[in-house]
Design a protein around this motif. Structure first.
Motif, PDB file in Angstrom:
ATOM      1  N   ARG B  64     -24.859   4.612   5.727  1.00 32.62           N
ATOM      2  CA  ARG B  64     -24.966   5.428   6.940  1.00 32.62           C
ATOM      3  C   ARG B  64     -26.128   4.962   7.784  1.00 32.62           C
ATOM      4  O   ARG B  64     -27.221   4.741   7.278  1.00 32.62           O
ATOM      5  CB  ARG B  64     -25.179   6.904   6.571  1.00 32.62           C
ATOM      6  CG  ARG B  64     -23.948   7.578   6.028  1.00 32.62           C
ATOM      7  CD  ARG B  64     -24.266   8.989   5.578  1.00 32.62           C
ATOM      8  NE  ARG B  64     -23.086   9.598   4.976  1.00 32.62           N
ATOM      9  CZ  ARG B  64     -22.155  10.228   5.688  1.00 32.62           C
ATOM     10  NH1 ARG B  64     -22.289  10.343   6.997  1.00 32.62           N
ATOM     11  NH2 ARG B  64     -21.095  10.732   5.094  1.00 32.62           N
ATOM     12  N   LEU B  65     -25.855   4.812   9.075  1.00 36.19           N
ATOM     13  CA  LEU B  65     -26.904   4.483  10.028  1.00 36.19           C
ATOM     14  C   LEU B  65     -27.043   5.697  10.949  1.00 36.19           C
ATOM     15  O   LEU B  65     -26.067   6.106  11.563  1.00 36.19           O
ATOM     16  CB  LEU B  65     -26.521   3.238  10.833  1.00 36.19           C
ATOM     17  CG  LEU B  65     -27.499   2.776  11.911  1.00 36.19           C
ATOM     18  CD1 LEU B  65     -28.808   2.313  11.304  1.00 36.19           C
ATOM     19  CD2 LEU B  65     -26.885   1.652  12.737  1.00 36.19           C
ATOM     20  N   GLU B  66     -28.230   6.266  11.002  1.00 38.92           N
ATOM     21  CA  GLU B  66     -28.487   7.472  11.795  1.00 38.92           C
ATOM     22  C   GLU B  66     -27.486   8.563  11.465  1.00 38.92           C
ATOM     23  O   GLU B  66     -26.978   9.253  12.353  1.00 38.92           O
ATOM     24  CB  GLU B  66     -28.444   7.147  13.290  1.00 38.92           C
ATOM     25  CG  GLU B  66     -29.572   6.226  13.718  1.00 38.92           C
ATOM     26  CD  GLU B  66     -29.455   5.791  15.161  1.00 38.92           C
ATOM     27  OE1 GLU B  66     -28.316   5.559  15.611  1.00 38.92           O
ATOM     28  OE2 GLU B  66     -30.493   5.681  15.815  1.00 38.92           O
ATOM     29  N   GLY B  67     -27.165   8.690  10.174  1.00 36.45           N
ATOM     30  CA  GLY B  67     -26.277   9.759   9.728  1.00 36.45           C
ATOM     31  C   GLY B  67     -24.803   9.451   9.854  1.00 36.45           C
ATOM     32  O   GLY B  67     -23.977  10.129   9.268  1.00 36.45           O
ATOM     33  N   LYS B  68     -24.454   8.439  10.657  1.00 35.48           N
ATOM     34  CA  LYS B  68     -23.035   8.114  10.839  1.00 35.48           C
ATOM     35  C   LYS B  68     -22.626   7.044   9.836  1.00 35.48           C
ATOM     36  O   LYS B  68     -23.318   6.050   9.658  1.00 35.48           O
ATOM     37  CB  LYS B  68     -22.780   7.595  12.259  1.00 35.48           C
ATOM     38  CG  LYS B  68     -22.810   8.687  13.295  1.00 35.48           C
ATOM     39  CD  LYS B  68     -22.297   8.186  14.631  1.00 35.48           C
ATOM     40  CE  LYS B  68     -23.270   7.267  15.335  1.00 35.48           C
ATOM     41  NZ  LYS B  68     -24.463   7.945  15.848  1.00 35.48           N
ATOM     42  N   GLN B  69     -21.468   7.275   9.203  1.00 34.77           N
ATOM     43  CA  GLN B  69     -21.013   6.286   8.240  1.00 34.77           C
ATOM     44  C   GLN B  69     -20.573   5.010   8.965  1.00 34.77           C
ATOM     45  O   GLN B  69     -19.931   5.056  10.009  1.00 34.77           O
ATOM     46  CB  GLN B  69     -19.854   6.831   7.409  1.00 34.77           C
ATOM     47  CG  GLN B  69     -19.472   5.861   6.304  1.00 34.77           C
ATOM     48  CD  GLN B  69     -18.643   6.500   5.221  1.00 34.77           C
ATOM     49  OE1 GLN B  69     -18.411   7.706   5.235  1.00 34.77           O
ATOM     50  NE2 GLN B  69     -18.204   5.706   4.273  1.00 34.77           N
ATOM     51  N   ILE B  70     -20.964   3.871   8.395  1.00 33.37           N
ATOM     52  CA  ILE B  70     -20.622   2.599   9.032  1.00 33.37           C
ATOM     53  C   ILE B  70     -19.982   1.689   7.999  1.00 33.37           C
ATOM     54  O   ILE B  70     -20.260   1.789   6.804  1.00 33.37           O
ATOM     55  CB  ILE B  70     -21.868   1.908   9.627  1.00 33.37           C
ATOM     56  CG1 ILE B  70     -22.996   1.887   8.597  1.00 33.37           C
ATOM     57  CG2 ILE B  70     -22.294   2.569  10.918  1.00 33.37           C
ATOM     58  CD1 ILE B  70     -24.191   1.104   9.006  1.00 33.37           C
ATOM     59  N   ALA B  71     -19.110   0.817   8.464  1.00 36.55           N
ATOM     60  CA  ALA B  71     -18.510  -0.195   7.582  1.00 36.55           C
ATOM     61  C   ALA B  71     -18.378  -1.466   8.411  1.00 36.55           C
ATOM     62  O   ALA B  71     -17.380  -1.687   9.068  1.00 36.55           O
ATOM     63  CB  ALA B  71     -17.160   0.292   7.073  1.00 36.55           C
ATOM     64  N   PHE B  72     -19.442  -2.252   8.395  1.00 34.71           N
ATOM     65  CA  PHE B  72     -19.404  -3.472   9.207  1.00 34.71           C
ATOM     66  C   PHE B  72     -18.436  -4.469   8.597  1.00 34.71           C
ATOM     67  O   PHE B  72     -18.488  -4.745   7.409  1.00 34.71           O
ATOM     68  CB  PHE B  72     -20.796  -4.113   9.279  1.00 34.71           C
ATOM     69  CG  PHE B  72     -21.809  -3.231   9.936  1.00 34.71           C
ATOM     70  CD1 PHE B  72     -21.556  -2.648  11.162  1.00 34.71           C
ATOM     71  CD2 PHE B  72     -23.031  -2.994   9.330  1.00 34.71           C
ATOM     72  CE1 PHE B  72     -22.494  -1.841  11.769  1.00 34.71           C
ATOM     73  CE2 PHE B  72     -23.983  -2.189   9.928  1.00 34.71           C
ATOM     74  CZ  PHE B  72     -23.706  -1.605  11.147  1.00 34.71           C
ATOM     75  N   LYS B  73     -17.579  -5.024   9.440  1.00 32.66           N
ATOM     76  CA  LYS B  73     -16.656  -6.043   8.951  1.00 32.66           C
ATOM     77  C   LYS B  73     -17.241  -7.435   9.157  1.00 32.66           C
ATOM     78  O   LYS B  73     -16.767  -8.391   8.582  1.00 32.66           O
ATOM     79  CB  LYS B  73     -15.308  -5.905   9.652  1.00 32.66           C
ATOM     80  CG  LYS B  73     -14.518  -4.719   9.110  1.00 32.66           C
ATOM     81  CD  LYS B  73     -13.068  -4.751   9.529  1.00 32.66           C
ATOM     82  CE  LYS B  73     -12.847  -4.179  10.911  1.00 32.66           C
ATOM     83  NZ  LYS B  73     -13.239  -2.771  11.042  1.00 32.66           N
ATOM     84  N   SER B  74     -18.258  -7.550  10.010  1.00 31.58           N
ATOM     85  CA  SER B  74     -18.851  -8.865  10.253  1.00 31.58           C
ATOM     86  C   SER B  74     -20.311  -8.684  10.650  1.00 31.58           C
ATOM     87  O   SER B  74     -20.707  -7.605  11.086  1.00 31.58           O
ATOM     88  CB  SER B  74     -18.097  -9.582  11.383  1.00 31.58           C
ATOM     89  OG  SER B  74     -18.394  -8.958  12.605  1.00 31.58           O
ATOM     90  N   PRO B  75     -21.111  -9.748  10.515  1.00 27.73           N
ATOM     91  CA  PRO B  75     -22.513  -9.664  10.934  1.00 27.73           C
ATOM     92  C   PRO B  75     -22.635  -9.305  12.411  1.00 27.73           C
ATOM     93  O   PRO B  75     -23.598  -8.669  12.834  1.00 27.73           O
ATOM     94  CB  PRO B  75     -23.054 -11.067  10.665  1.00 27.73           C
ATOM     95  CG  PRO B  75     -22.126 -11.672   9.684  1.00 27.73           C
ATOM     96  CD  PRO B  75     -20.790 -11.048   9.925  1.00 27.73           C
ATOM     97  N   MET B  76     -21.614  -9.712  13.196  1.00 28.27           N
ATOM     98  CA  MET B  76     -21.637  -9.436  14.624  1.00 28.27           C
ATOM     99  C   MET B  76     -21.666  -7.927  14.883  1.00 28.27           C
ATOM    100  O   MET B  76     -22.398  -7.447  15.741  1.00 28.27           O
ATOM    101  CB  MET B  76     -20.386 -10.038  15.280  1.00 28.27           C
ATOM    102  CG  MET B  76     -20.498 -10.203  16.764  1.00 28.27           C
ATOM    103  SD  MET B  76     -21.746 -11.441  17.153  1.00 28.27           S
ATOM    104  CE  MET B  76     -21.753 -11.325  18.929  1.00 28.27           C
ATOM    105  N   GLU B  77     -20.878  -7.165  14.093  1.00 28.15           N
ATOM    106  CA  GLU B  77     -20.845  -5.719  14.288  1.00 28.15           C
ATOM    107  C   GLU B  77     -22.184  -5.102  13.938  1.00 28.15           C
ATOM    108  O   GLU B  77     -22.652  -4.185  14.621  1.00 28.15           O
ATOM    109  CB  GLU B  77     -19.734  -5.097  13.424  1.00 28.15           C
ATOM    110  CG  GLU B  77     -18.348  -5.446  13.902  1.00 28.15           C
ATOM    111  CD  GLU B  77     -17.269  -4.811  13.043  1.00 28.15           C
ATOM    112  OE1 GLU B  77     -17.552  -3.841  12.320  1.00 28.15           O
ATOM    113  OE2 GLU B  77     -16.130  -5.316  13.081  1.00 28.15           O
TER     114      GLU B  77
END
Lengths: 354, 260
Positions: B64-77
């Motif tokens: 989680r970044l700032e409380g929001k769940q994240i799932a980066f698919k690439s370094p770009m994201e």
């Protein structure tokens, strides 16, 4: 400010100028190596000038005439365009063995659409270009997404496209006269004009313009830099945020499109459209021009201008030996030596940082 | 700690075939802090960092970044989300120039017709910003901003990679062994830069084997062992030998550190 440790305290007095070193003491050879490292098209240009000079001295004024020199350009137009396509692929550390057959197949499709099916010629050309692009996309998908080695992929598609070409065309040649009568636009790039004694075709102009456009794209756009980065170190490119798969797809598709464009130019030069055109020759000559032009087979290095010079070197050598009345095998032998020499120089230049 | 963590990870698992690199690893980064991550070779530090920076997708767990769940698919994201990483292998393209490398994947285009239609790169602007950043880092031995990265020394290359992250990171900067190949002067500059970035309010994750550096700049130290977070300690409460003892398993970590 961080609490500096004792030995780090003297750092506040350190030099803040950009470093500069005097150049003397660097050997001439080292300097040449550095110059060639930063100017990759210089080697083929020097070899080109040397070979023109050597044949000029051996043959005399006949060789130096603008007629002869422009005739060489006409002869290399197709190889130069295919070499430009090959350059894009080799810059990504790949190789495309199928561009020769893609060219022939696209030519056959263009000819059949225009002459046999009677479609308007611009549409026929567009279909031909589309077929070439599709073949390139197939290569790209197999290389980028299936992660198969480019050599194997394009060896496979070479055979697939060639067989499709023969099955589709039933090995029927479309005659020059039919093309001229029904689709003169297909002969567009054969149109020639004289400047003094120099004879140029639109095909020659197209080759030069294409190389200049690609040079601009490769050196002055983000996409061009990405092509180099992907060929140089794919892992680093990926971590830097480049979408390596999309770049590879685009490169192979563009190579297919350029091969189809070469098909249009080849119809102009040959007049007729033959499904059994000398594919292997074109293929190997395009790879030869690229390699002699200093594009590294390991990817990421070289300038597309070098490919143009490389194609010219092959043209000059074969024309020169023809005019000297030499056995054609001498040309083959010399080409082989040039290829090995070019790869040797590439390896030497790479050691610049070692 | 009263504030909410900026970046958290819970129960991360990453397996490469039979090798387990991350085994239920947790991670917390608070706003404005410098968090050092230390651990033995093969403890899974790099895998943890790659999971956070989008370079690998964890098999299980959530970030989680700032409380929001994240799932980066690439370094770009991850970069677009403001997480900038300097990898151990630096991720530079050897044949490209310093300026091209610093702006790889986010090039500056020229204004007007040339940029919009011909998509021409604004080389002078890119070179100027690259030079400014390198000067800020004190990398004065780089003479020509247009020279290929492969002609630089190892330390200079590292400097270029750090400068790239410092120039673009907006939320989190992750540095994987940033001083490993640097000289005394350049290491000091990187540490100063780390503190400078912290003053700008951006938290930093620092992976390092250099205990003096870690204890000098870190606010908290995350000790990684056998694919998971062993404990988090405050460098003021423990010595370097304690930290080394925890991370190598020579000593059991204290109870209160386990909870943190």
């Amino acid at each position: 400010m961080a609490q500096a440790q004792e030995f780090e305290k003297v750092l506040s007095d350190s030099d803040t100028n950009v470093a500069a070193f005097e150049d003397h003491g660097v050997s001439v050879l080292k300097r040449i190596q550095h110059f060639l490292h930063s100017t990759p098209a210089a080697v083929p240009l020097i070899v080109l000038i040397l070979s023109i000079a050597i044949f000029g001295i051996a043959i005399g004024g006949r060789f130096f005439s603008s007629y002869t020199l422009t005739l060489i350009l006409q002869q290399i137009a197709i190889v130069g365009i295919l070499g430009a396509a090959q350059t894009l692929v080799i810059l990504t550390a790949g190789i495309d063995l199928s561009i020769g057959v893609i060219m022939v197949f696209s030519a056959v499709v263009m000819g059949n659409c225009a002459v046999t099916y009677g479609l308007p010629t611009p549409i026929a050309v567009a279909i031909g270009l589309g077929v070439g692009t599709l073949c390139g996309l197939l290569n790209g998908a197999l290389v980028a997404y299936m992660k198969l080695p480019p050599f194997i992929v394009t060896l496979g598609t070479w055979n697939i496209v060639m067989a499709t070409n023969f099955i589709y065309s039933a090995n029927q040649t479309i005659r020059d006269a039919d093309v001229a009568a029904q689709a003169p636009l297909l002969h567009l790039f054969g149109v020639n004009f004289k400047v003094g004694t120099a004879v140029l075709t639109l095909g020659v102009i197209a080759m030069v313009v294409l190389v200049l456009v690609l040079w601009y794209v490769l050196n002055h756009t983000a996409w061009g830099r990405h092509v180099y980065a992907v060929g140089d170190d794919p892992e680093a490119a990926k971590l830097s945020g480049i979408q390596t798969k999309k770049v590879l797809m685009a490169v192979y598709a563009l190579a297919g499109l350029i091969a189809a464009f070469a098909a249009w130019v080849s119809i102009g030069r040959n007049g007729s459209i033959s499904p059994s055109a000398a594919v292997t020759d074109y293929n190997l000559q395009a790879i030869t021009a690229t390699v002699i032009g200093g594009i590294s087979l390991f990817g990421g290095r070289g300038s597309i201008l070098g490919t143009l010079f490389g194609a010219m070197i092959v043209g000059v050598v074969s024309m020169g030996l023809n005019m000297l009345g030499a056995d054609p095998q001498w040309k083959v032998l010399l080409t082989g030596m040039l290829i090995i020499g070019a790869v040797g120089i590439d390896q030497w230049i790479r050691k610049v940082s070692g | 700690m009263a504030t909410q963590p900026l970046l958290t990870a819970r129960g991360l698992v990453k397996r490469y075939g039979r090798v387990t690199a991350l085994n239920q690893a947790d991670f917390d980064l608070y706003p404005g802090e410098i968090l050092a991550v230390i651990g033995d070779n093969g403890a899974g530090k790099s895998s943890l960092i790659k999971a956070i920076s989008g370079a690998v997708n964890p098999d299980e767990g959530e970030i989680r970044l700032e409380g929001k769940q994240i799932a980066f698919k690439s370094p770009m994201e991850a970069r677009d989300a403001g997480i900038e990483t300097v990898y151990q292998n630096l991720a530079l393209s050897p044949a490209l120039s310093i300026a091209d490398n610093m702006f790889l994947g986010r090039e500056i285009r020229k204004q007007g017709f040339m940029g919009q239609w011909l998509r021409m790169l604004d080389r002078p602007a890119m070179e100027k910003r690259a030079r400014d950043k390198l000067t800020e880092l004190g990398l004065m031995t780089i003479q020509n901003i247009g020279q290929a990265v492969e002609t630089l020394s190892g330390g200079q290359r590292q400097g270029v990679a750090v400068a790239r992250a410092a120039a673009f990171g907006s939320k989190v900067i992750i540095l994987d062994e940033p001083t490993a190949a640097l000289g005394v002067k350049e290491s000091r500059r990187v540490l100063e830069l780390i503190l400078d970035v912290k003053r700008r309010g951006i938290p930093i994750v620092l992976i390092s084997h250099n205990m003096p550096h870690v204890f000098e700049v870190a606010d908290r130290i995350h000790i990684h062992r056998l694919g998971r977070r062993l404990c988090v300690i405050n460098p003021k409460d423990y010595t370097m030998s304690d930290a080394v003892a925890f991370m190598t398993g020579a000593k059991a970590p204290p109870e209160e550190a386990l909870a943190a």
